[in-house]
Write a protein that holds these residues in place. Structure first.
Motif, mmCIF file in Angstrom:
data_model
loop_
_atom_site.group_PDB
_atom_site.id
_atom_site.type_symbol
_atom_site.label_atom_id
_atom_site.label_comp_id
_atom_site.label_asym_id
_atom_site.label_seq_id
_atom_site.Cartn_x
_atom_site.Cartn_y
_atom_site.Cartn_z
ATOM 1 N N ARG A 99 -8.531 -0.866 13.750
ATOM 2 C CA ARG A 99 -9.443 -1.855 14.161
ATOM 3 C C ARG A 99 -9.308 -3.283 13.036
ATOM 4 N NH1 ARG A 99 -15.346 0.033 14.565
ATOM 5 N NH2 ARG A 99 -15.690 -2.122 15.183
ATOM 6 N N LEU A 100 -8.183 -3.367 12.573
ATOM 7 C CA LEU A 100 -7.987 -4.099 11.574
ATOM 8 C C LEU A 100 -7.909 -5.349 11.917
ATOM 9 C CD1 LEU A 100 -7.587 -4.661 8.518
ATOM 10 C CD2 LEU A 100 -4.878 -4.481 9.126
ATOM 11 N N ALA A 101 -7.517 -5.874 13.293
ATOM 12 C CA ALA A 101 -7.516 -7.202 14.111
ATOM 13 C C ALA A 101 -8.774 -7.554 14.271
ATOM 14 C CB ALA A 101 -6.523 -7.106 15.379
ATOM 15 N N GLU A 102 -9.630 -6.789 14.440
ATOM 16 C CA GLU A 102 -11.252 -7.222 14.622
ATOM 17 C C GLU A 102 -11.674 -7.983 13.618
ATOM 18 O OE1 GLU A 102 -14.158 -4.508 15.860
ATOM 19 O OE2 GLU A 102 -12.549 -3.190 17.064
ATOM 20 N N LEU A 103 -11.047 -7.513 12.068
ATOM 21 C CA LEU A 103 -11.476 -8.288 10.959
ATOM 22 C C LEU A 103 -10.714 -9.449 10.655
ATOM 23 C CD1 LEU A 103 -13.798 -7.854 8.581
ATOM 24 C CD2 LEU A 103 -11.735 -6.333 7.436
ATOM 25 N N VAL A 104 -9.451 -9.350 10.764
ATOM 26 C CA VAL A 104 -8.380 -10.409 9.884
ATOM 27 C C VAL A 104 -7.672 -10.957 11.286
ATOM 28 C CG1 VAL A 104 -8.372 -8.854 8.093
ATOM 29 C CG2 VAL A 104 -6.432 -8.568 10.009
ATOM 30 N N GLY A 105 -8.021 -10.781 12.487
ATOM 31 C CA GLY A 105 -7.394 -11.339 13.569
ATOM 32 C C GLY A 105 -5.830 -10.833 13.923
ATOM 33 N N PRO A 106 -5.190 -11.572 14.225
ATOM 34 C CA PRO A 106 -3.648 -11.097 14.929
ATOM 35 C C PRO A 106 -2.766 -10.497 13.971
ATOM 36 C CG PRO A 106 -4.201 -13.256 16.073
ATOM 37 C CD PRO A 106 -5.141 -13.211 14.769
ATOM 38 N N ASP A 107 -2.997 -10.858 12.741
ATOM 39 C CA ASP A 107 -2.326 -10.438 11.681
ATOM 40 C C ASP A 107 -2.285 -8.935 11.560
ATOM 41 O OD1 ASP A 107 -1.318 -12.813 11.064
ATOM 42 O OD2 ASP A 107 -2.396 -12.945 9.182
ATOM 43 N N GLY A 108 -3.523 -8.177 12.072
ATOM 44 C CA GLY A 108 -3.768 -6.690 12.125
ATOM 45 C C GLY A 108 -3.485 -5.899 13.227
ATOM 46 N N LEU A 109 -2.696 -6.711 14.172
ATOM 47 C CA LEU A 109 -2.553 -6.101 15.375
ATOM 48 C C LEU A 109 -1.332 -5.034 15.343
ATOM 49 C CD1 LEU A 109 -2.957 -5.941 18.682
ATOM 50 C CD2 LEU A 109 -1.231 -7.614 18.917
ATOM 51 N N ASP A 110 -0.353 -5.205 14.902
ATOM 52 C CA ASP A 110 0.766 -4.188 14.678
ATOM 53 C C ASP A 110 0.268 -3.036 13.916
ATOM 54 O OD1 ASP A 110 2.674 -5.798 16.234
ATOM 55 O OD2 ASP A 110 3.897 -6.337 14.478
ATOM 56 N N ALA A 111 -0.595 -3.196 12.862
ATOM 57 C CA ALA A 111 -1.035 -1.955 12.095
ATOM 58 C C ALA A 111 -1.885 -1.044 13.192
ATOM 59 C CB ALA A 111 -1.829 -2.494 10.891
ATOM 60 N N ASP A 112 -2.749 -1.828 13.763
ATOM 61 C CA ASP A 112 -3.742 -1.224 14.634
ATOM 62 C C ASP A 112 -3.006 -0.263 15.680
ATOM 63 O OD1 ASP A 112 -5.827 -2.313 13.499
ATOM 64 O OD2 ASP A 112 -6.206 -3.990 15.077
ATOM 65 N N LYS A 113 -1.654 -0.915 16.389
ATOM 66 C CA LYS A 113 -1.038 -0.186 17.533
ATOM 67 C C LYS A 113 -0.667 1.279 16.839
ATOM 68 C CE LYS A 113 0.702 -4.146 20.169
ATOM 69 N NZ LYS A 113 1.832 -4.884 20.499
#
Length: 883
Positions: A99-113
């Motif tokens: 859920r990193l993208a919830e905190l830092v925005g689109p930069d966290g999306l790949d990690a979340d996937k």
């Protein structure tokens, strides 16, 4: 009024406005920071306490917590961790939940996937009910302590990072902490400290590009004669072979009967390499929480009282992890005022914020340290998937699927479909695009080159375990038997456990959940290459029994040294073939053997040893290279004479690598520049992007053997098709290129060069410290740069990656020396400081000492803590606080 004057006045006005705006912004930021700083004195209510708890923060701000029950102590620890480090805890929680993208925005999306695909939090949820009741109580009490601190506070009052992120993203909401949040952090630890998955993928990708001989030359066999394992043959011999019984395989991995490889297409096609490359990119998207690859290891050793100046054991530990601000550890102590069965805790050491208890440290009876054991606990399986089925032993079985919704701060939700086979999640689905095609995987058959494949991951970290039970039990252990019993539950990440106690004993235990494999691909070791998923013969058969894992108590020589080298020379039980190469462990052993009696100061000094053992091998070869131009040479005699001036720095060099010493520092700078250029010339012409040489311990071992084999194909640079280089030619080019590089970087005079001017570290905030942030924000949250000594495969392991430059990528995350005779005489240092709040006095107050190699006193007894003139905070049961 002239136009020039008007323009000048307008510009002056703009400058003044910008200065005012900057000052206003600075005031706002400082005000916001101060608002988030915790109170460290006075009283506060903490509901759920059975009695008052006292928190004494010593002169380094380190909290020492005193209470009357186990749950009171960890409840207070949760409160204190939230005071000091909640943003770090929340970042870890968002990362481990995908859920990193919830905190830092689109930069966290790949990690979340990637993390959602692996399902770290789902595993933690399964794990919680399997833990001991006492562990669950501790996790719950810790969570309630965290939540009490959060209650009634806005995000900006908890941490300034929320305010700064809120300038460009919707303001985050803080959720309550839960026991599962703590357990999920163990998955992140295990991921960064897992074993050889990068080597497994690399070998598969290289198999079509390079000959088997070339691959074996860059994965050379371990030299047990030069670099002894942790335990000698006398301490752990083949007669202590594993039992025939194996622990059961969890249902997620249960296999059918072994079968011949089923017909299902070729896993050796270029298409296979495309999915391997896609998987590598996906896994690289996971943020490094502790650090990965070369440099992520540790030194840990214990010396018996018969070998020490104190007459009692000494124990040292310095885990090498990724660098960052704040550092990964928080120092703290948990003390029962009266130790009893009802309140058994009396422990001090290094913890992770978000996790109750102490991970590394000592209690009143024993001390322990960790180094990464690194067993092979991951396997990749090439899968033949058609539609919603996958091939297995000649039958088509259903693929398991689930949907995941990823929320993105400032963006629309994204949905992903996670597929799994019997082996685990399909990692090749995660990120789109599979560029870099090329090599083939050496499986048992060839077939249709046009088949499509997927790659699944089997990893012990995706199985529920009881490591949380083990950490609590280590905190409470009072002798070696209890220490070993605690280690029994330490599943992932598998660590070398080094032990010493006040009764005079030292010891070692290898714990961990290590798979047993029945089959390996032809001419390979088990788990060394991705396996054909359609053949159940390659599935895990169970796990090595704990009683079959190596251990020792009171070795004859009075020393246990662990630095990620092999545990034993025996192949039974099989742990891995991808060990650290032993340069650090050998040097520690040499230093200890040279001392008649070892003092606590000696232990700390050895941690700072910066001698490069491999330089003893390489420098003579470099000095032997002719620097005389001949017909056909690319270098002129003038250039070679220019290079000779620099090469003289290596003559008489003592192989140490200080940051700034006038003589050795210049030699170290040139030597390391030669090494970086050498591995680039030797290897990078044939290695694809993502697999370039990092110059670490394995590459040192490879070059050591290549120096004895001048006919190797590696000595020919494939980027010069009309020229066939040899050993001397490549070594000479490295000498020349290093001379030119340092002339550009450090000046023409070699005597003025210094290793520390190249080898530097900046401790960056993990969210706000990167280049994408404004400079003023980076200045506010980052620390450095600092010039550092040491390097890769050196005891003072300030590691750098030769494919990226000389900047430090991993380093000792802390250092400690425990004196079992006088616990108050022990010493420790953290990489940064206790606080996670920028501008707090304790945010970076230990950095200078850490960089200089100094350690601070480590008070343990209440009298020693009181003597440090501590701040005192009293936490009281609900309804009893007075101010």
């Amino acid at each position: 009024m002239s136009r020039v004057v008007v323009v000048r006045r307008v510009l002056l006005g703009l400058v003044a406005a910008l200065v005012v705006a900057a000052l206003v912004a600075a005031v706002v930021v400082v005000s916001a920071v101060r608002e988030a700083l915790p109170s460290t004195t006075g009283t506060a209510e903490l509901p759920g306490l059975g009695a008052d708890v006292t928190v004494l923060r010593d002169d380094s701000g380190i909290p020492h917590i005193y209470g009357d029950s186990l749950t009171d102590l960890v409840r207070a620890q949760g409160y204190v961790h939230a005071q000091e480090r909640f943003f770090e805890m929340d970042l870890r929680r968002h990362t481990t939940a995908g859920r990193l993208a919830e905190l830092v925005g689109p930069d966290g999306l790949d990690a979340d996937k990637v993390i959602r695909t692996m399902g770290w939090r789902r595993v933690a949820e399964e794990e919680l009910p399997s833990l001991e009741p006492r562990t669950r109580q501790v996790l719950q009490a810790y969570s309630e302590g965290v939540n009490t601190y959060l209650r009634g506070r806005s995000p900006g009052e908890v941490a300034v990072e929320y305010r700064l992120l809120g300038l460009r993203l919707p303001e985050a909401e803080i959720e309550e902490w839960s026991p599962v949040d703590s357990l999920a952090w163990l998955k992140a630890m295990a991921w960064d400290l897992r074993s050889n998955y990068e080597d497994e993928l690399a070998r598969a990708r290289l198999s079509g590009r390079l000959s088997p001989a070339q691959i074996s030359e860059i994965y050379p066999a371990y030299d047990y004669d030069a670099h002894p394992p942790i335990l000698s043959r006398e301490e752990w011999s083949p007669q202590q072979a594993p039992s025939a019984e194996r622990s059961a395989v969890p249902s997620a991995l249960t296999t059918g009967p072994a079968a011949a490889t089923a017909s299902g297409g070729s896993p050796g096609s270029p298409v296979a390499d495309e999915v391997y490359a896609a998987v590598q990119r996906a896994l690289d998207a996971v943020p490094q929480v502790l650090g990965r690859s070369e440099g992520v290891g540790s030194n840990g050793w214990a010396v018996a009282g018969s070998r020490t100046t104190t007459g009692t054991p000494l124990l040292a530990n310095d885990p090498h992890l990724a660098v960052g601000q704040p550092g990964v550890w928080i120092q703290n102590s948990l003390h029962c005022r009266t130790v009893s069965a009802a309140c058994p805790l009396d422990v001090s050491g290094f913890s992770f914020s978000g996790l109750p208890g102490v991970v590394i440290g000592h209690n009143a009876d024993i001390a322990w340290g960790f180094t990464n054991l690194g067993p092979d606990v991951t396997d990749f399986y090439l899968e033949r998937i058609v539609g919603d089925t996958f091939l297995r032993d000649g039958n088509w079985e259903p693929v398991t699927t689930r949907e995941e919704v990823i929320k993105i701060a400032g963006g629309a939700d994204q949905r992903i479909t996670v597929r799994s086979t019997v082996h685990g999640p399909v990692m090749s689905d995660v990120l789109e695009g599979a560029g870099d095609a090329g090599s083939r995987a050496p499986t048992a058959q060839e077939g249709d080159e046009n088949q499509s494949y997927a790659v699944s991951l089997a990893w012990t970290g995706l199985l529920p375990g009881r490591t949380a039970d083990a950490i609590l039990a280590l905190n409470l252990a009072s002798d070696f038997d209890e220490f070993r019993e605690a280690a029994r539950d330490f599943a992932v990440p598998a660590q070398n456990l080094v032990y010493a106690d006040r009764e005079g004993h030292i010891g070692y235990q290898a714990p961990g959940q290590v798979p047993v494999r029945r089959a390996a691909l032809p001419r390979t070791a088990p788990g060394a290459w991705p396996a054909p998923g359609w053949d159940s013969a390659y599935d895990w058969q169970g796990f090595v029994e704990f009683d079959d894992l190596p251990w020792v108590l009171d070795p004859e020589d009075g020393v246990v040294v662990t630095a990620n080298q092999p545990v034993t020379q025996s192949a039974s039980p099989f742990l891995t073939n991808d060990w650290d190469r032993g340069w650090r462990s050998s040097r520690i052993g040499e230093r200890l053997a040279a001392l008649d009696k070892v003092s606590p100061a000696d232990m700390a000094e050895i941690q700072l040893d910066d001698r490069d053992g491999f330089a003893e091998v390489l420098v003579p070869a470099l000095l032997a290279v002719p620097l005389e131009a001949s017909e056909g040479d690319l270098e002129s005699q003038d250039l070679l004479d220019f290079t000779r001036e620099a090469r003289e720095l290596l003559r008489g060099w003592d192989f140490t690598t200080p940051a700034g010493d006038a003589d050795a520092g210049a030699s170290a700078a040139y030597y390391n520049a030669v090494w970086r250029n050498l591995v680039e010339l030797l290897f990078d012409d044939e290695l694809p992007i993502g697999l370039k040489s990092d110059g670490g311990a394995r590459w040192r071992s490879a070059v050591e053997q290549l120096l004895e084999n001048p006919e190797s194909a590696w000595w020919d640079n494939k980027l010069t098709p009309n020229i066939t280089e040899g050993k001397d030619s490549i070594l000479r080019q490295a000498l020349v290129e290093a001379r030119l590089e340092l002339t550009r970087e450090l000046g023409k005079d070699p005597d003025g060069w210094q290793w520390g001017k190249l080898h530097r570290v900046t401790l960056e905030h993990r969210v706000l410290g990167g280049e994408s942030m404004p400079g003023v924000v980076r200045w506010f949250v980052n620390q450095g740069p600092f010039d550092l000594p040491g390097g890769s495969a050196i005891v003072n392991a300030n590691t750098w990656n030769a494919s990226r430059g000389y900047e430090v990528t991993a380093a000792p995350s802390m250092r400690m020396v425990v004196d079992l005779g006088r616990l108050d005489a022990s010493t420790w240092i953290n990489q940064t400081g206790v606080s996670g709040h920028p501008m707090d006095d304790r945010y970076a107050d230990q950095v200078d000492d850490w960089a200089a190699g100094r350690q601070r006193p480590w008070p343990f007894t209440a009298d020693a803590v009181r003597a440090s003139d501590p701040d005192e905070l009293v936490l009281r049961p609900e309804g009893s606080a007075t101010g």
